[in-house]
Design an enzyme around this catalytic site. Structure first.
Site, PDB file in Angstrom:
ATOM      1  N   CYS A  11      64.128  15.325 126.221  1.00 12.52           N
ATOM      2  CA  CYS A  11      65.136  15.059 127.257  1.00 12.52           C
ATOM      3  C   CYS A  11      66.410  15.897 127.155  1.00 12.52           C
ATOM      4  O   CYS A  11      66.759  16.581 128.112  1.00 12.52           O
ATOM      5  CB  CYS A  11      65.506  13.581 127.245  1.00 12.52           C
ATOM      6  SG  CYS A  11      64.162  12.592 127.903  1.00 12.52           S
TER       7      CYS A  11
HETATM    8  C1  UDX Z   1      59.141  11.381 131.207  1.00 16.15           C
HETATM    9  C2  UDX Z   1      59.700  11.764 132.564  1.00 16.15           C
HETATM   10  O1  UDX Z   1      58.910  11.520 133.562  1.00 16.15           O
HETATM   11  C3  UDX Z   1      60.547  12.967 132.500  1.00 16.15           C
HETATM   12  O2  UDX Z   1      61.013  13.357 133.755  1.00 16.15           O
HETATM   13  C4  UDX Z   1      61.680  12.489 131.666  1.00 16.15           C
HETATM   14  O3  UDX Z   1      62.726  13.378 131.638  1.00 16.15           O
HETATM   15  C5  UDX Z   1      61.173  12.224 130.258  1.00 16.15           C
HETATM   16  O4  UDX Z   1      60.237  11.227 130.333  1.00 16.15           O
HETATM   17  P1  UDX Z   1      57.322  11.742 129.448  1.00 16.15           P
HETATM   18  O5  UDX Z   1      56.756  10.397 129.700  1.00 16.15           O
HETATM   19  O6  UDX Z   1      58.085  11.962 128.190  1.00 16.15           O
HETATM   20  O7  UDX Z   1      58.208  12.190 130.710  1.00 16.15           O
HETATM   21  O8  UDX Z   1      56.250  12.892 129.601  1.00 16.15           O
HETATM   22  P2  UDX Z   1      54.743  12.914 129.140  1.00 16.15           P
HETATM   23  O9  UDX Z   1      54.567  12.151 127.881  1.00 16.15           O
HETATM   24  O10 UDX Z   1      54.322  14.342 129.246  1.00 16.15           O
HETATM   25  O11 UDX Z   1      54.025  12.057 130.278  1.00 16.15           O
HETATM   26  C6  UDX Z   1      53.670  12.447 131.535  1.00 16.15           C
HETATM   27  C7  UDX Z   1      52.250  11.933 131.790  1.00 16.15           C
HETATM   28  O12 UDX Z   1      51.903  12.112 133.152  1.00 16.15           O
HETATM   29  C8  UDX Z   1      51.185  12.649 130.960  1.00 16.15           C
HETATM   30  O13 UDX Z   1      50.401  11.693 130.277  1.00 16.15           O
HETATM   31  C9  UDX Z   1      50.383  13.430 131.987  1.00 16.15           C
HETATM   32  O14 UDX Z   1      49.017  13.568 131.634  1.00 16.15           O
HETATM   33  C10 UDX Z   1      50.562  12.564 133.217  1.00 16.15           C
HETATM   34  N1  UDX Z   1      50.390  13.258 134.494  1.00 16.15           N
HETATM   35  C11 UDX Z   1      51.013  14.431 134.733  1.00 16.15           C
HETATM   36  C12 UDX Z   1      49.615  12.677 135.478  1.00 16.15           C
HETATM   37  O15 UDX Z   1      49.032  11.609 135.277  1.00 16.15           O
HETATM   38  N2  UDX Z   1      49.485  13.316 136.667  1.00 16.15           N
HETATM   39  C13 UDX Z   1      50.060  14.506 136.936  1.00 16.15           C
HETATM   40  O16 UDX Z   1      49.908  15.040 138.014  1.00 16.15           O
HETATM   41  C14 UDX Z   1      50.854  15.080 135.923  1.00 16.15           C
HETATM   42  C1  UDX Z   2      67.256  10.371 124.784  1.00 18.74           C
HETATM   43  C2  UDX Z   2      68.280   9.357 125.307  1.00 18.74           C
HETATM   44  O1  UDX Z   2      69.040   8.843 124.201  1.00 18.74           O
HETATM   45  C3  UDX Z   2      67.600   8.225 126.071  1.00 18.74           C
HETATM   46  O2  UDX Z   2      68.581   7.363 126.634  1.00 18.74           O
HETATM   47  C4  UDX Z   2      66.673   8.777 127.172  1.00 18.74           C
HETATM   48  O3  UDX Z   2      67.421   9.270 128.257  1.00 18.74           O
HETATM   49  C5  UDX Z   2      65.743   9.839 126.624  1.00 18.74           C
HETATM   50  O4  UDX Z   2      66.467  10.845 125.880  1.00 18.74           O
HETATM   51  P1  UDX Z   2      65.540  10.527 122.765  1.00 18.74           P
HETATM   52  O5  UDX Z   2      65.550  11.989 123.072  1.00 18.74           O
HETATM   53  O6  UDX Z   2      64.236   9.822 122.678  1.00 18.74           O
HETATM   54  O7  UDX Z   2      66.426   9.716 123.831  1.00 18.74           O
HETATM   55  O8  UDX Z   2      66.269  10.306 121.355  1.00 18.74           O
HETATM   56  P2  UDX Z   2      67.781  10.234 120.853  1.00 18.74           P
HETATM   57  O9  UDX Z   2      67.870   9.100 119.904  1.00 18.74           O
HETATM   58  O10 UDX Z   2      68.726  10.253 121.968  1.00 18.74           O
HETATM   59  O11 UDX Z   2      67.911  11.581 119.982  1.00 18.74           O
HETATM   60  C6  UDX Z   2      67.837  12.866 120.568  1.00 18.74           C
HETATM   61  C7  UDX Z   2      68.109  13.940 119.540  1.00 18.74           C
HETATM   62  O12 UDX Z   2      69.486  13.933 119.163  1.00 18.74           O
HETATM   63  C8  UDX Z   2      67.325  13.834 118.244  1.00 18.74           C
HETATM   64  O13 UDX Z   2      66.880  15.121 117.870  1.00 18.74           O
HETATM   65  C9  UDX Z   2      68.327  13.329 117.229  1.00 18.74           C
HETATM   66  O14 UDX Z   2      68.044  13.741 115.925  1.00 18.74           O
HETATM   67  C10 UDX Z   2      69.598  13.954 117.737  1.00 18.74           C
HETATM   68  N1  UDX Z   2      70.828  13.230 117.371  1.00 18.74           N
HETATM   69  C11 UDX Z   2      71.051  11.972 117.842  1.00 18.74           C
HETATM   70  C12 UDX Z   2      71.803  13.849 116.605  1.00 18.74           C
HETATM   71  O15 UDX Z   2      71.641  15.011 116.182  1.00 18.74           O
HETATM   72  N2  UDX Z   2      72.965  13.178 116.310  1.00 18.74           N
HETATM   73  C13 UDX Z   2      73.213  11.917 116.770  1.00 18.74           C
HETATM   74  O16 UDX Z   2      74.304  11.372 116.479  1.00 18.74           O
HETATM   75  C14 UDX Z   2      72.210  11.293 117.546  1.00 18.74           C
END
Ligand code: UDX
Ligand code: UDX
Length: 423
Positions: A263
């Site tokens: 993200c």
């Molecule tokens: C999600 C969000 O949708 C993204 O925009 C956000 O910023 C982060 O979280 P995430 O769930 O992490 O994405 O992605 P991923 O684990 O890649 O999951 C997407 C799933 O959709 C996959 O399992 C993929 O196979 C599926 N997919 C993709 C479909 O079923 N149909 C499609 O056409 C494309």
């Molecule tokens: C993030 C958002 O926090 C969540 O709300 C959603 O929008 C998806 O994206 P995620 O990426 O799963 O979640 O993990 P997060 O705990 O936010 O950590 C992201 C990265 O930042 C990691 O690599 C972590 O190590 C790093 N991090 C986090 C730091 O380097 N310092 C910090 O203080 C906190």
């Protein structure tokens, strides 16, 4: 309610399983047949705390997965959770979202009652209104009285996603018509959190802004940490003192190797691309990314400062996942570090409690070890890349190294004699 979730990845699977726990009937529509099989067997294809237990309780009962869209015909609400990965120019690739929208519309031709289509994927402002809505209406042949549209961003942290879903800080519901907004609010009944009703584009922007702000806190802490390192000051003591100010807050001030994951890097890049298209020069956001890109190089530079040339040296890399409690390596800081170590001729022994098989797909050539002690045995240096709690207990394992040179990219070790990237 009858809920369909399109995309059964990290977000879709957690969301669907938690909706099933709230008592809804859930169908997860997922393109990948292997994931569909795993979900129907109650086995999550990803690791997420608490997910397997919940999935086991509901799979085959009020939660099913399928590769086909036909079940959407009887859905009250459809959540789009497909990925929106970055394109080479940093902007969001909406092709999965577009194809999901057209499949949903085609399936909704046969839906005889009102259905609300909700975008949960992170998308640029205007996407739900200008891309999803016209596409679903065109392919379904229906009117706005029959299909509503909403945007409901997710704020799930990997490794804590089930907890975050059940106890959110807030539920953001963007919609341009009140019936759609009310339909979304209904599915969250049973969850106690402030509900913020807003417009579609504002909801889309809230997600980008939240992630960009959190990423900014981290890069800011890293920049202060890099300065503190020169001055011989512990940045963690500094940020503890700073974080007591409620205007700043104590969370997300941990300096280290930088942020990774699916993200923060992608969403900041997408926001930069949006800003540029709007004619802005987003200097602050660009700096957030450039501080973040430098941190992994600083890890390697610090190692070289301690051991000289790393060519031919054995380097232990502890932690491959982008953070603790996940097997996800997307944009993990360990990736640029391993790449640079390899370019400089190092021999790498790596360990991670969960992410080894994922990293093997990117770097098949390095040695993966079943425990930290094996990775450390005979190593000339060690880089700690992930904040796994189990690393905090390591101490005598470092004595197995040829030289006890330990560089922490995350403040996690409890033992003495280590060097931190920013402390
Ligand atoms: C999600 C969000 O949708 C993204 O925009 C956000 O910023 C982060 O979280 P995430 O769930 O992490 O994405 O992605 P991923 O684990 O890649 O999951 C997407 C799933 O959709 C996959 O399992 C993929 O196979 C599926 N997919 C993709 C479909 O079923 N149909 C499609 O056409 C494309
Ligand atoms: C993030 C958002 O926090 C969540 O709300 C959603 O929008 C998806 O994206 P995620 O990426 O799963 O979640 O993990 P997060 O705990 O936010 O950590 C992201 C990265 O930042 C990691 O690599 C972590 O190590 C790093 N991090 C986090 C730091 O380097 N310092 C910090 O203080 C906190």
């Amino acid at each position: 309610m009858k809920i369909s979730i399109v995309g059964g990845g990290y977000v879709g699977l957690v969301t669907g399983t938690c909706f099933a726990q709230l008592g809804h009937d859930v169908i997860i529509i997922e393109i990948n047949a292997e994931k569909v099989r795993a979900i129907n067997n109650g086995k999550p294809p990803i690791y997420e705390i608490g997910l397997e237990t919940l999935l086991n309780q509901h799979a085959g009962k009020n939660l099913h997965a399928s590769t086909g869209f036909d079940t959407i015909a009887s859905a009250d609400i459809v959540f789009i959770c497909v990925g929106t990965p970055p394109k080479p120019d940093g902007s969001a690739d909406l092709s999965y979202l577009e194809s999901a929208s057209s499949s949903i519309g085609t399936a909704l031709k046969n839906n005889s009652s009102y259905c609300c289509v909700v975008v949960k994927s992170t998308v640029p402002p205007g996407t739900t209104e200008k891309i999803v809505r016209p596409c679903v209406l065109k392919t379904s042949g229906k009117t706005e009285n029959e299909i509503g549209f909403a945007m409901n961003p997710e704020f799930l942290r990997e490794g804590r996603a089930v907890e975050d879903f059940m106890h959110p800080d807030r539920i953001i519901i963007g919609s341009n018509d009140s019936r759609a907004g009310k339909q979304v609010a209904l599915v969250y009944q049973g969850i106690s959190a402030p509900v913020i009703d807003t417009g579609l584009s504002a909801a889309e922007m809230i997600k980008y802004t939240s992630n960009a702000f959190l990423a900014t806190k981290i890069s800011f802490s890293n920049e202060i940490g890099n300065i503190c390192k020169h001055l011989g000051i512990d940045v963690y003591e500094v940020m503890k003192g700073v974080g007591y100010d409620p205007r700043i807050g104590s969370l997300f001030l941990n300096a280290g190797a930088g942020f990774g994951g699916s993200c923060f890097p992608k969403d900041v890049s997408a926001l930069i691309s949006l800003a540029k298209k709007a004619g802005e020069n987003p200097v602050l956001l660009q700096s957030v990314l450039s501080v973040n890109e430098q941190q992994p190089h600083r890890m390697v530079a610090l190692l070289e400062e301690k051991i000289g040339s790393i060519s031919g040296k054995r380097i232990a890399v502890l932690g491959l996942a982008f953070k603790d409690n996940t097997d996800d390596i997307r944009d993990s800081c360990a990736i640029p570090v391993i790449r640079e170590l390899l370019q400089n001729g190092a021999q790498i022994s790596a360990y991670d409690p969960m992410a080894i098989s994922n990293m093997q797909q990117i770097f098949p050539e390095i040695e993966y070890c079943p425990c930290a002690a094996d990775a450390l045995a005979g190593a000339d240096g060690c880089l700690v890349m992930t904040e796994w709690p189990e690393f905090s207990r390591l101490d005598k394992e470092f004595d197995l190294m040829a030289h006890r040179i330990i560089i922490e990219g995350r403040r996690i070790l409890a033992c003495k004699g280590t060097d931190g990237i920013c402390w």
